[in-house]
Scaffold this motif. Structure first.
Motif, PDB file in Angstrom:
ATOM      1  N   CYS A  18       4.855  26.207  63.794  1.00  0.00           N
ATOM      2  CA  CYS A  18       3.867  27.149  64.327  1.00  0.00           C
ATOM      3  C   CYS A  18       4.470  28.538  64.503  1.00  0.00           C
ATOM      4  O   CYS A  18       3.801  29.549  64.279  1.00  0.00           O
ATOM      5  CB  CYS A  18       3.323  26.639  65.653  1.00  0.00           C
ATOM      6  N   PHE A  19       5.743  28.590  64.897  1.00  0.00           N
ATOM      7  CA  PHE A  19       6.401  29.889  65.062  1.00  0.00           C
ATOM      8  C   PHE A  19       6.511  30.631  63.738  1.00  0.00           C
ATOM      9  O   PHE A  19       6.398  31.861  63.701  1.00  0.00           O
ATOM     10  CB  PHE A  19       7.779  29.721  65.704  1.00  0.00           C
ATOM     11  N   ALA A  20       6.707  29.900  62.652  1.00  0.00           N
ATOM     12  CA  ALA A  20       6.760  30.547  61.329  1.00  0.00           C
ATOM     13  C   ALA A  20       5.432  31.248  61.040  1.00  0.00           C
ATOM     14  O   ALA A  20       5.412  32.393  60.559  1.00  0.00           O
ATOM     15  CB  ALA A  20       7.081  29.525  60.245  1.00  0.00           C
ATOM     16  N   PHE A  21       4.330  30.587  61.341  1.00  0.00           N
ATOM     17  CA  PHE A  21       3.016  31.208  61.147  1.00  0.00           C
ATOM     18  C   PHE A  21       2.827  32.390  62.086  1.00  0.00           C
ATOM     19  O   PHE A  21       2.311  33.436  61.695  1.00  0.00           O
ATOM     20  CB  PHE A  21       1.901  30.172  61.341  1.00  0.00           C
ATOM     21  N   TRP A  22       3.243  32.244  63.333  1.00  0.00           N
ATOM     22  CA  TRP A  22       3.162  33.327  64.316  1.00  0.00           C
ATOM     23  C   TRP A  22       3.944  34.545  63.816  1.00  0.00           C
ATOM     24  O   TRP A  22       3.459  35.672  63.887  1.00  0.00           O
ATOM     25  CB  TRP A  22       3.722  32.849  65.656  1.00  0.00           C
ATOM     26  N   ALA A  23       5.150  34.288  63.307  1.00  0.00           N
ATOM     27  CA  ALA A  23       5.990  35.386  62.831  1.00  0.00           C
ATOM     28  C   ALA A  23       5.322  36.150  61.690  1.00  0.00           C
ATOM     29  O   ALA A  23       5.391  37.378  61.643  1.00  0.00           O
ATOM     30  CB  ALA A  23       7.354  34.849  62.393  1.00  0.00           C
ATOM     31  N   VAL A  24       4.663  35.437  60.793  1.00  0.00           N
ATOM     32  CA  VAL A  24       4.001  36.089  59.661  1.00  0.00           C
ATOM     33  C   VAL A  24       2.757  36.849  60.130  1.00  0.00           C
ATOM     34  O   VAL A  24       2.581  38.027  59.831  1.00  0.00           O
ATOM     35  CB  VAL A  24       3.639  35.064  58.566  1.00  0.00           C
ATOM     36  N   VAL A  25       1.905  36.169  60.870  1.00  0.00           N
ATOM     37  CA  VAL A  25       0.615  36.754  61.248  1.00  0.00           C
ATOM     38  C   VAL A  25       0.763  37.817  62.330  1.00  0.00           C
ATOM     39  O   VAL A  25       0.153  38.884  62.243  1.00  0.00           O
ATOM     40  CB  VAL A  25      -0.367  35.649  61.697  1.00  0.00           C
ATOM     41  N   PRO A  31       5.716  36.645  54.152  1.00  0.00           N
ATOM     42  CA  PRO A  31       4.863  35.455  53.986  1.00  0.00           C
ATOM     43  C   PRO A  31       5.590  34.228  53.435  1.00  0.00           C
ATOM     44  O   PRO A  31       5.088  33.108  53.567  1.00  0.00           O
ATOM     45  CB  PRO A  31       3.777  35.925  53.017  1.00  0.00           C
ATOM     46  N   LEU A  32       6.754  34.407  52.858  1.00  0.00           N
ATOM     47  CA  LEU A  32       7.521  33.252  52.385  1.00  0.00           C
ATOM     48  C   LEU A  32       7.920  32.330  53.537  1.00  0.00           C
ATOM     49  O   LEU A  32       8.235  31.157  53.308  1.00  0.00           O
ATOM     50  CB  LEU A  32       8.755  33.709  51.607  1.00  0.00           C
TER      51      LEU A  32
END
Length: 107
Positions: A18-25, A31-32
């Protein structure tokens, strides 16, 4: 012990994914980062299926308390923000609830 280990592993993978998505968004990360985020969320789902519970809903309910406490640890260790006393109290209440769900006597 088996259940506690897999709850901890599941929490790590879910929060990391979830943190990976948070970091991108939210933080504009590359986005990688979504690719390892998806892999991490798949690993989370696999780990959660390994807990010792007779029914999925009970495992998921108990895991919720572990997730809250693990998220506060992530806040402190990864994001660098020390949880305050209210965070800690809330995490303790959630862990107590998880323990009741897991260890409560069953008919």
């Amino acid at each position: 012990m088996h259940t506690a280990l897999f709850f901890a592993v599941a929490a790590f993978f879910e929060i990391a994914g979830c943190f990976a998505f948070w970091a991108v968004v939210r933080n504009g990360a590359n986005p990688l980062w979504l690719a390892p985020g998806v892999v991490s969320l798949i690993a989370f789902a696999g780990a959660l299926t390994q807990v010792e519970a007779s029914v999925a809903g009970r495992a998921f309910a108990a895991y919720g308390g572990v997730y809250v406490a693990a998220s506060l640890l992530w806040l402190w260790q990864v994001e660098g923000f020390r949880p305050d006393r209210w965070d800690m109290l809330g995490g303790a209440v959630c862990l107590a609830g998880a323990a009741i769900v897991v260890f409560g006597p069953r008919a």
